[in-house]
Design a protein around this motif. Sequence first.
Motif, PDB file in Angstrom:
ATOM      1  N   UNK A 146       0.811  -1.212   0.000  1.00 12.32           N
ATOM      2  CA  UNK A 146       0.000   0.000   0.000  1.00 12.32           C
ATOM      3  C   UNK A 146       0.853   1.274   0.000  1.00 12.32           C
ATOM      4  N   UNK A 147       0.197   2.394  -0.285  1.00 15.49           N
ATOM      5  CA  UNK A 147       0.779   3.729  -0.183  1.00 15.49           C
ATOM      6  C   UNK A 147       0.006   4.513   0.882  1.00 15.49           C
ATOM      7  N   UNK A 148       0.539   5.665   1.275  1.00 10.47           N
ATOM      8  CA  UNK A 148      -0.177   6.501   2.247  1.00 10.47           C
ATOM      9  C   UNK A 148      -1.503   6.973   1.668  1.00 10.47           C
ATOM     10  N   UNK A 149      -1.494   7.386   0.400  1.00  6.71           N
ATOM     11  CA  UNK A 149      -2.708   7.775  -0.317  1.00  6.71           C
ATOM     12  C   UNK A 149      -2.846   6.806  -1.486  1.00  6.71           C
ATOM     13  N   UNK A 150      -3.755   5.852  -1.355  1.00  9.20           N
ATOM     14  CA  UNK A 150      -3.846   4.736  -2.290  1.00  9.20           C
ATOM     15  C   UNK A 150      -5.166   4.772  -3.049  1.00  9.20           C
ATOM     16  N   UNK A 151      -5.130   4.941  -4.374  1.00  9.59           N
ATOM     17  CA  UNK A 151      -6.377   5.095  -5.141  1.00  9.59           C
ATOM     18  C   UNK A 151      -7.119   3.779  -5.360  1.00  9.59           C
ATOM     19  N   UNK A 154     -13.557   3.140  -9.774  1.00  7.19           N
ATOM     20  CA  UNK A 154     -14.999   3.237  -9.562  1.00  7.19           C
ATOM     21  C   UNK A 154     -15.622   1.897  -9.189  1.00  7.19           C
ATOM     22  N   UNK A 155     -14.940   0.803  -9.512  1.00  5.69           N
ATOM     23  CA  UNK A 155     -15.408  -0.539  -9.133  1.00  5.69           C
ATOM     24  C   UNK A 155     -14.807  -0.992  -7.808  1.00  5.69           C
ATOM     25  N   UNK A 156     -14.133  -0.073  -7.108  1.00  6.52           N
ATOM     26  CA  UNK A 156     -13.498  -0.345  -5.820  1.00  6.52           C
ATOM     27  C   UNK A 156     -12.239  -1.192  -5.953  1.00  6.52           C
ATOM     28  N   UNK A 157     -11.779  -1.433  -7.153  1.00  7.31           N
ATOM     29  CA  UNK A 157     -10.629  -2.308  -7.363  1.00  7.31           C
ATOM     30  C   UNK A 157      -9.337  -1.576  -7.049  1.00  7.31           C
ATOM     31  N   UNK A 158      -8.392  -2.329  -6.505  1.00  3.39           N
ATOM     32  CA  UNK A 158      -7.070  -1.813  -6.152  1.00  3.39           C
ATOM     33  C   UNK A 158      -6.041  -2.469  -7.050  1.00  3.39           C
ATOM     34  N   UNK A 159      -5.318  -1.673  -7.817  1.00  2.00           N
ATOM     35  CA  UNK A 159      -4.276  -2.204  -8.698  1.00  2.00           C
ATOM     36  C   UNK A 159      -2.967  -2.259  -7.918  1.00  2.00           C
ATOM     37  N   UNK A 160      -2.775  -3.366  -7.186  1.00  2.00           N
ATOM     38  CA  UNK A 160      -1.592  -3.460  -6.327  1.00  2.00           C
ATOM     39  C   UNK A 160      -0.297  -3.610  -7.123  1.00  2.00           C
ATOM     40  N   UNK A 161      -0.395  -3.851  -8.434  1.00  4.20           N
ATOM     41  CA  UNK A 161       0.804  -3.962  -9.275  1.00  4.20           C
ATOM     42  C   UNK A 161       1.233  -2.609  -9.829  1.00  4.20           C
ATOM     43  N   UNK A 162       0.409  -1.601  -9.667  1.00  8.42           N
ATOM     44  CA  UNK A 162       0.714  -0.276 -10.222  1.00  8.42           C
ATOM     45  C   UNK A 162       0.363   0.794  -9.205  1.00  8.42           C
ATOM     46  N   UNK A 268      -5.894 -15.263  -0.118  1.00  8.24           N
ATOM     47  CA  UNK A 268      -7.245 -14.790   0.175  1.00  8.24           C
ATOM     48  C   UNK A 268      -7.271 -13.297   0.471  1.00  8.24           C
ATOM     49  N   UNK A 269      -6.333 -12.821   1.285  1.00  4.46           N
ATOM     50  CA  UNK A 269      -6.318 -11.407   1.640  1.00  4.46           C
ATOM     51  C   UNK A 269      -6.076 -10.530   0.411  1.00  4.46           C
ATOM     52  N   UNK A 270      -5.155 -10.939  -0.453  1.00  2.93           N
ATOM     53  CA  UNK A 270      -4.870 -10.148  -1.645  1.00  2.93           C
ATOM     54  C   UNK A 270      -6.099 -10.072  -2.548  1.00  2.93           C
ATOM     55  N   UNK A 271      -6.822 -11.180  -2.685  1.00  6.77           N
ATOM     56  CA  UNK A 271      -8.032 -11.181  -3.504  1.00  6.77           C
ATOM     57  C   UNK A 271      -9.103 -10.287  -2.906  1.00  6.77           C
ATOM     58  N   UNK A 272      -9.271 -10.348  -1.578  1.00  5.94           N
ATOM     59  CA  UNK A 272     -10.265  -9.509  -0.913  1.00  5.94           C
ATOM     60  C   UNK A 272      -9.915  -8.030  -1.065  1.00  5.94           C
ATOM     61  N   UNK A 273      -8.637  -7.691  -0.859  1.00  2.19           N
ATOM     62  CA  UNK A 273      -8.237  -6.285  -0.926  1.00  2.19           C
ATOM     63  C   UNK A 273      -8.305  -5.755  -2.357  1.00  2.19           C
ATOM     64  N   UNK A 274      -8.017  -6.596  -3.330  1.00  4.79           N
ATOM     65  CA  UNK A 274      -8.112  -6.167  -4.718  1.00  4.79           C
ATOM     66  C   UNK A 274      -9.545  -5.784  -5.080  1.00  4.79           C
ATOM     67  N   UNK A 275     -10.531  -6.415  -4.382  1.00  2.00           N
ATOM     68  CA  UNK A 275     -11.940  -6.130  -4.634  1.00  2.00           C
ATOM     69  C   UNK A 275     -12.481  -4.998  -3.766  1.00  2.00           C
ATOM     70  N   UNK A 276     -11.639  -4.458  -2.865  1.00  2.00           N
ATOM     71  CA  UNK A 276     -12.078  -3.306  -2.080  1.00  2.00           C
ATOM     72  C   UNK A 276     -12.098  -3.497  -0.583  1.00  2.00           C
ATOM     73  N   UNK A 277     -11.741  -4.691  -0.087  1.00  3.33           N
ATOM     74  CA  UNK A 277     -11.709  -4.921   1.350  1.00  3.33           C
ATOM     75  C   UNK A 277     -10.641  -4.060   2.013  1.00  3.33           C
ATOM     76  N   UNK A 278     -10.864  -3.718   3.299  1.00  5.51           N
ATOM     77  CA  UNK A 278      -9.911  -2.887   4.024  1.00  5.51           C
ATOM     78  C   UNK A 278      -8.598  -3.612   4.258  1.00  5.51           C
TER      79      UNK A 278
END
Length: 278
Positions: A146-151, A154-162, A268-278
């Motif tokens: 993660x980053x301090x300010x992490x975008x 609109x689908x709540x997805x997190x691009x952890x590779x970028x 499991x955690x990476x999949x959940x967070x990629x979909x918007x989980x905290x």
Amino acid sequence: MDHLDQLEAQSVYILREAYHSFSNLCMPWSMGKDSNVLIWLSKKAFCGKIPYPVLHIDTTYEFPEMLEFREWARKEYDLDLIVKINEDARAGRGSYTQSVGYETHDPVTVTHELKTVALQQVMAERKFDALITGIRRDEDPTRAKERYFSPRNAEFEWDYKDQPPEFWNQFTTAIEPGEHIRVQPLLDWAEVDIWRYIEREKIPIPTMYFARPGDDGKKYRFRSLGCWPITKPVESTASNISEIIAELLVTKTSERAGRAQDHHERNAMQKLRAKGFM
């Protein structure tokens, strides 16, 4: 300035930057140790009054002690508290063909539907453009990305590779319609830092973190708090904060070892967070 002072100053700076940068800010609050530190830091950052609403995503599987603590803290801190439940999922109505719960579904599905989807619902209702979360890099390998300010899109997805660079405290604040930013003031804190700060500041926390006798005669405490069907305590004799700190300095058990959704399947955690989980 010691280590805790440095962490506190950085967190307060991030909170103030977030408040300056976003017009509709919210802070999810699990009532656990990290989110209670965030409550404390927010009060320090804004002269005793938290200027944004606090959000509890209620799965309806909360420990009774946590709900009691929620009501106490709401009054003690004069919180603008929002409680959100995914009512359709629990009732099995709308797009759901049956009630979603631990009795009928696996922990990853329940976590997504009752936490992430509930968060999406309240975000759509309230149009929040940023969320202040209490995640730390040392908690889980996925959170270390993660980053301090992490975008989030609109689908709540997190691009952890970028992930965006954050050189010289230049944070990502520009977002498109429907997107939001996750602000992470505790990213650099370790679990032991959290406990040392709680001890120093005398921050109130749920008593479930302290050891109590089990049915087998041994003593147990919770290191991480979640839904009662999938959150298990660890064996421990630590009955106060000093003893918890001493225990953490030698333990080899991971902080989230008692959280079933983290271990239900590979990554499991990476999949959940990629979909918007905290």
